[in-house]
Design a protein around this motif. Structure first.
Motif, PDB file in Angstrom:
ATOM      1  N   VAL A 162       1.222   4.263  -2.255  1.00  0.00           N
ATOM      2  CA  VAL A 162       1.499   5.622  -1.814  1.00  0.00           C
ATOM      3  C   VAL A 162       1.844   6.590  -2.492  1.00  0.00           C
ATOM      4  CG1 VAL A 162       0.763   7.038  -0.447  1.00  0.00           C
ATOM      5  CG2 VAL A 162      -0.935   5.216  -0.505  1.00  0.00           C
ATOM      6  N   LYS A 208       0.870  -1.571   0.178  1.00  0.00           N
ATOM      7  CA  LYS A 208      -0.020   0.069  -0.271  1.00  0.00           C
ATOM      8  C   LYS A 208       0.657   1.376   0.058  1.00  0.00           C
ATOM      9  CE  LYS A 208      -2.139   1.531   3.966  1.00  0.00           C
ATOM     10  NZ  LYS A 208      -3.083   1.533   4.694  1.00  0.00           N
ATOM     11  N   TYR A 209       2.237   0.956   0.774  1.00  0.00           N
ATOM     12  CA  TYR A 209       2.619   2.215   1.096  1.00  0.00           C
ATOM     13  C   TYR A 209       3.419   2.544  -0.622  1.00  0.00           C
ATOM     14  CZ  TYR A 209       0.417   3.319   5.043  1.00  0.00           C
ATOM     15  OH  TYR A 209      -0.613   3.841   6.337  1.00  0.00           O
ATOM     16  N   ALA A 211      -3.560   5.449   1.419  1.00  0.00           N
ATOM     17  CA  ALA A 211      -3.052   5.824   2.464  1.00  0.00           C
ATOM     18  C   ALA A 211      -4.411   5.079   3.376  1.00  0.00           C
ATOM     19  CB  ALA A 211      -2.496   7.102   2.648  1.00  0.00           C
TER      20      ALA A 211
END
Length: 207
Positions: free
Chosen positions: A76, A72-73, A203
């Motif tokens: 992001v 995910k990050y 995020a």
């Protein structure tokens, strides 16, 4: 393959997301050919998610908080990088004739690679396929894996066609945008803001 699968897929694909924005960006800044290449890259980015759903990696991503957070990050960070790239003067959404000449030699492979990364770094897409594809595999299917691959292939084909349509629209509007600097400024802010919002939403996303 059922009409319900086709209808659901088209609705999902039509919803503006990172792939749509990426294709529109190249349609506006570089024209028809670049938008088709961008659409192709974004479509290729679906392949790993289909593979993950078939072999069960999407289920691992769903069950492992650490794996989800890492992917995910990274996603992001990439979305925020795209937002910065578009927002800056002379960046990804520079549609001037001078910019077109300057970037004419940019490799199509680089456009494909960036589009691929945009989709592969979206863990929500893997989770989408985890929940989406199995619903359309009949319980009586003799070869469920082959059926899922077939449905995934249809989804990719639909994605490419829709994205090329978005790119054609953006390419057709390119001359209008070039002749109106104020419109270009607002488009640049809008696209950069959209990528930024998508990054923030990712995020804040929970599994």
């Amino acid at each position: 393959m059922t009409p319900e699968f086709l209808a659901t897929s088209i609705v999902v694909i039509l919803l503006p997301g990172t792939g749509v924005l990426y294709t529109l960006t190249f349609g506006l800044s570089r024209g028809w050919r670049a938008s088709v290449i961008a659409a192709f890259g974004c479509t290729l980015g679906i392949l790993p998610h289909i593979g993950a759903s078939v072999v069960g990696l999407a289920a691992l991503l769903h069950s492992s908080a650490l794996a989800f957070q890492v992917v995910k990050y990274v996603g992001v960070a990439y979305l925020l990088y795209m937002a910065w790239s578009i927002a800056r003067e002379g960046g990804a959404l520079d549609v001037s004739d001078e910019s077109a000449a300057r970037h004419a030699g940019t490799s199509g492979a680089r456009i494909v690679a960036n589009g691929f990364l945009l989709n592969i770094l979206n863990p929500k897409l893997s989770l989408f396929f985890l929940a989406f594809l199995p619903q359309f595999v009949p319980a009586t299917a003799l070869h469920p894996t082959a059926t899922m691959l077939e449905l995934g292939g249809v989804f990719m084909a639909l994605t490419f066609v829709v994205f090329v349509g978005y790119g054609a629209f953006a390419s057709a509007a390119r001359r209008y945008v070039i002749s109106r600097p104020r419109v270009m400024r607002w488009l640049r802010r809008g696209f950069a803001g959209a990528f930024g919002v998508l990054g923030v939403r990712l995020a804040l996303a929970e599994r």
